[in-house]
Scaffold this motif. Structure first.
Motif: not given
Length: 104
Positions: A14-19, A21-32, A44-53
């Motif tokens: 479920i973690w990918q779906l959670a990411v 959904r969170l990207l849809q409703g956030c104003d800012a993202v901090v990636v360590d 790496a998958w999360e970085l791809g989601q940042l790009r795609e969204t």
């Protein structure tokens, strides 16, 4: 003050779906990205989601000298000769190891 921090503990199915959904409703993202390498497939998958969204425009990357920036560019599909494509990139120094005190 500081913003409230919400932690999400997700199972592997479920973690990918959670990411997403969170990207849809956030104003800012901090990636360590401290210590990031190509072996960190989930990040790496999360970085791809940042790009795609389109969330890179509201993303802050935290990096250090151990961050493999070529691997970050690869995950983002960006050009390694250019700066990392985020709203802001903050380079942090490695934290010194805490001094051990002798209890004698």
């Amino acid at each position: 003050g500081r913003y409230r921090v919400n932690e999400f503990f997700c199972f592997s199915d479920i973690w990918q779906l959670a990411v997403q959904r969170l990207l849809q409703g956030c104003d800012a993202v901090v990636v360590d990205l401290r210590g990031f390498t190509a072996l960190r497939r989930g990040t790496a998958w999360e970085l791809g989601q940042l790009r795609e969204t389109g969330a890179l425009a509201r993303t802050v990357f935290l990096i250090d000298r151990d961050t493999d920036q070529a691997a970050v560019h690869e995950a983002l599909g960006s050009t390694p000769a250019l700066p990392l494509p985020a709203a802001r990139v903050i380079a942090l120094e490695a934290s010194p190891a805490p001094a051990l005190r002798n209890a004698a």
